[in-house]
Design a protein around this motif. Structure first.
Motif, mmCIF file in Angstrom:
data_model
loop_
_atom_site.group_PDB
_atom_site.id
_atom_site.type_symbol
_atom_site.label_atom_id
_atom_site.label_comp_id
_atom_site.label_asym_id
_atom_site.label_seq_id
_atom_site.Cartn_x
_atom_site.Cartn_y
_atom_site.Cartn_z
ATOM 1 N N ARG A 1 0.913 -1.568 -0.198
ATOM 2 C CA ARG A 1 0.324 -0.118 0.192
ATOM 3 C C ARG A 1 1.115 1.366 -0.351
ATOM 4 N NH1 ARG A 1 -2.380 0.930 4.306
ATOM 5 N NH2 ARG A 1 -4.492 2.067 2.970
ATOM 6 N N SER A 2 2.284 1.575 0.039
ATOM 7 C CA SER A 2 2.963 2.599 -0.088
ATOM 8 C C SER A 2 3.146 2.512 -1.265
ATOM 9 C CB SER A 2 4.240 1.764 1.438
ATOM 10 O OG SER A 2 4.592 1.050 0.358
ATOM 11 N N ALA A 3 3.817 3.728 -0.808
ATOM 12 C CA ALA A 3 4.564 4.509 -2.591
ATOM 13 C C ALA A 3 6.134 5.037 -1.720
ATOM 14 C CB ALA A 3 3.658 5.681 -2.575
ATOM 15 N N PRO A 4 6.857 4.930 -2.558
ATOM 16 C CA PRO A 4 8.456 6.019 -2.317
ATOM 17 C C PRO A 4 8.045 7.431 -1.863
ATOM 18 C CG PRO A 4 8.181 5.121 -5.018
ATOM 19 C CD PRO A 4 6.877 4.802 -4.325
ATOM 20 N N THR A 5 8.741 7.353 -0.423
ATOM 21 C CA THR A 5 9.216 8.629 -0.648
ATOM 22 C C THR A 5 10.295 9.830 -1.396
ATOM 23 O OG1 THR A 5 8.855 8.270 1.636
ATOM 24 C CG2 THR A 5 9.973 10.324 1.612
ATOM 25 N N GLY A 6 9.754 10.375 -2.030
ATOM 26 C CA GLY A 6 10.535 10.916 -2.392
ATOM 27 C C GLY A 6 11.969 12.152 -1.686
ATOM 28 N N TRP A 7 12.750 12.480 -2.692
ATOM 29 C CA TRP A 7 13.845 12.855 -2.209
ATOM 30 C C TRP A 7 13.266 14.207 -1.591
ATOM 31 C CZ3 TRP A 7 18.737 10.638 -2.346
ATOM 32 C CH2 TRP A 7 18.627 9.605 -3.514
ATOM 33 N N HIS A 8 13.866 14.193 -0.386
ATOM 34 C CA HIS A 8 14.024 15.742 0.252
ATOM 35 C C HIS A 8 15.556 15.750 1.473
ATOM 36 C CE1 HIS A 8 12.376 12.299 3.548
ATOM 37 N NE2 HIS A 8 12.733 13.247 4.169
ATOM 38 N N ASP A 9 14.956 16.670 1.934
ATOM 39 C CA ASP A 9 16.082 17.498 3.614
ATOM 40 C C ASP A 9 15.059 16.944 4.545
ATOM 41 O OD1 ASP A 9 15.007 19.711 3.588
ATOM 42 O OD2 ASP A 9 17.473 20.584 3.176
ATOM 43 N N ASP A 10 15.396 16.625 5.785
ATOM 44 C CA ASP A 10 14.534 17.120 6.962
ATOM 45 C C ASP A 10 14.544 18.679 7.471
ATOM 46 O OD1 ASP A 10 14.106 14.472 6.545
ATOM 47 O OD2 ASP A 10 15.110 13.973 7.806
ATOM 48 N N LEU A 11 15.363 19.452 6.756
ATOM 49 C CA LEU A 11 15.333 20.683 7.613
ATOM 50 C C LEU A 11 14.618 21.643 6.872
ATOM 51 C CD1 LEU A 11 17.414 22.878 9.500
ATOM 52 C CD2 LEU A 11 18.753 22.454 7.356
ATOM 53 N N THR A 12 14.054 21.123 5.727
ATOM 54 C CA THR A 12 12.616 22.040 5.137
ATOM 55 C C THR A 12 11.583 22.112 6.082
ATOM 56 O OG1 THR A 12 12.958 21.472 2.995
ATOM 57 C CG2 THR A 12 10.910 21.642 3.525
ATOM 58 N N PHE A 13 11.234 20.612 6.927
ATOM 59 C CA PHE A 13 10.353 20.882 7.726
ATOM 60 C C PHE A 13 10.518 20.789 9.831
ATOM 61 C CE2 PHE A 13 10.308 17.612 5.109
ATOM 62 C CZ PHE A 13 9.651 17.808 3.725
ATOM 63 N N ALA A 14 11.981 21.618 9.254
ATOM 64 C CA ALA A 14 12.421 21.238 10.893
ATOM 65 C C ALA A 14 11.590 23.010 11.204
ATOM 66 C CB ALA A 14 13.963 21.652 11.367
ATOM 67 N N LEU A 15 11.309 23.245 12.680
ATOM 68 C CA LEU A 15 10.688 24.363 13.927
ATOM 69 C C LEU A 15 11.532 24.767 14.582
ATOM 70 C CD1 LEU A 15 7.514 22.905 14.430
ATOM 71 C CD2 LEU A 15 7.551 24.571 12.434
ATOM 72 N N LEU A 16 13.253 25.373 13.887
ATOM 73 C CA LEU A 16 14.113 24.968 15.099
ATOM 74 C C LEU A 16 14.971 26.113 14.248
ATOM 75 C CD1 LEU A 16 14.966 21.878 15.559
ATOM 76 C CD2 LEU A 16 13.960 23.110 17.067
ATOM 77 N N ASP A 17 15.853 26.807 15.088
ATOM 78 C CA ASP A 17 16.721 27.988 14.722
ATOM 79 C C ASP A 17 17.718 27.398 15.166
ATOM 80 O OD1 ASP A 17 16.360 29.550 12.967
ATOM 81 O OD2 ASP A 17 16.309 30.992 14.077
ATOM 82 N N SER A 18 19.461 26.528 14.855
ATOM 83 C CA SER A 18 19.602 25.548 15.399
ATOM 84 C C SER A 18 21.052 25.728 14.822
ATOM 85 C CB SER A 18 18.941 23.678 15.918
ATOM 86 O OG SER A 18 19.971 23.209 15.839
ATOM 87 N N ARG A 19 22.026 25.077 15.483
ATOM 88 C CA ARG A 19 23.514 25.051 14.455
ATOM 89 C C ARG A 19 23.055 23.292 13.315
ATOM 90 N NH1 ARG A 19 28.232 24.993 18.840
ATOM 91 N NH2 ARG A 19 26.231 24.263 20.311
ATOM 92 N N LEU A 20 22.286 22.434 14.563
ATOM 93 C CA LEU A 20 22.381 20.820 13.681
ATOM 94 C C LEU A 20 21.247 21.040 14.331
ATOM 95 C CD1 LEU A 20 24.414 18.931 12.253
ATOM 96 C CD2 LEU A 20 25.097 18.127 14.479
ATOM 97 N N VAL A 21 20.622 20.343 13.309
ATOM 98 C CA VAL A 21 19.887 19.190 12.947
ATOM 99 C C VAL A 21 20.224 17.684 13.105
ATOM 100 C CG1 VAL A 21 16.885 18.480 12.933
ATOM 101 C CG2 VAL A 21 18.133 21.042 13.708
ATOM 102 N N PHE A 22 19.797 16.527 13.381
ATOM 103 C CA PHE A 22 20.246 15.133 12.756
ATOM 104 C C PHE A 22 18.763 13.753 13.627
ATOM 105 C CE2 PHE A 22 23.175 15.301 15.757
ATOM 106 C CZ PHE A 22 23.147 13.498 16.353
#
Length: 259
Positions: free
Chosen positions: A105-126
């Motif tokens: 039932r699933s489909a591919p998860t397209g190319w993305h980076d997670d910072l696009t969605f981050a609700l943060l100002d941060s030196r590093l998110v991972f």
């Protein structure tokens, strides 16, 4: 220097240079069994299915805050110790969610980076992506573009651009990424992959007969502040407010661990 020390040094270098790294066997078989059961419980209690971008991933809602066993996983000392080694700075836990891709039932998860969605100002998110079942390529393992976290240009693009073109927005801004090598990382249950929030990645559909079950822990710089996005301000925090310790605790470390 011990073999473990050497392996950890290689892991740190891998993460910083390529933007991701694979750590086999971080969880024991008994831990995998216990956390898998907790993950299914959390999905049954509070979950939603991604319909907007067509992946049909079933995800929990704040699982690490509502389920004590999954909170234990998000705050696992072995995980936290390694995360701080990779980061080279004090961290706190920002989130922890169960992700399930059901077979057929699933489909591919397209190319993305997670910072696009981050609700943060941060030196590093991972993120730490913890496999709770074996995930070969056919079950939708993660595929990364090595070094893509070190690309130039804007630090991140607007969330609206991802919404408008979720599969291509990164390549529109950084067309050179299309020519990066693509590294698929199949994993065994109990393995962890860590990836920088700017590292471009993708996951295929689950074409097997077993669900892909994982737990995603997000780490951020301990000094990070809240940054809502246009149209996305879900938390009872002020823009620029430091993250409260009681909700986003400092990353725990294993006894006797050193940086």
């Amino acid at each position: 220097m011990t073999t473990t020390d050497t392996a950890t040094e290689h892991t740190v270098e891998d993460f910083r240079e390529r933007g991701f790294t694979h750590v086999p066997g971080l969880l024991t078989a008994d831990e995998v069994a216990r956390f898998s059961t907790a993950a299914e419980e959390a999905l049954a209690a509070r979950s939603h299915t991604d319909e907007e971008f067509g992946t049909r991933i079933v995800a929990t809602t704040d699982a690490w805050e509502h389920h004590p066993t999954l909170r234990e996983l998000a705050l696992h000392p072995r995980l936290g110790t390694l995360a701080e080694r990779l980061a080279g700075m004090p961290l706190r836990v920002w989130g922890g969610e169960v992700l399930r891709k059901d077979p057929g039932r699933s489909a591919p998860t397209g190319w993305h980076d997670d910072l696009t969605f981050a609700l943060l100002d941060s030196r590093l998110v991972f993120n730490a992506w913890i496999a709770l079942v074996d995930v070969p390529a056919e079950r939708g393992c993660l595929t990364f573009l090595p070094g893509s976290h070190r690309r130039g240009g804007p630090q991140r693009v607007a969330l609206a651009e991802h919404t408008a073109d979720p599969d291509n927005y990164l390549f529109t801004h950084w067309p050179e990424l299309r020519w990066n090598p693509r590294v698929a990382v199949p994993v065994r249950a109990g393995d962890v992959t860590f990836h920088h929030a700017r590292t471009a990645h993708y996951a295929g559909a689950n074409t097997t007969d077993q669900a892909r079950l994982s737990f995603l822990v997000t780490f951020t710089d301990a000094a990070a502040t809240y940054r809502p996005l246009p149209g996305r301000d879900p938390l009872d925090l002020r823009p620029g407010q430091p993250l409260p310790d009681h909700r986003y605790p400092r990353t725990p470390r294993a006894p006797g661990a050193t940086t």
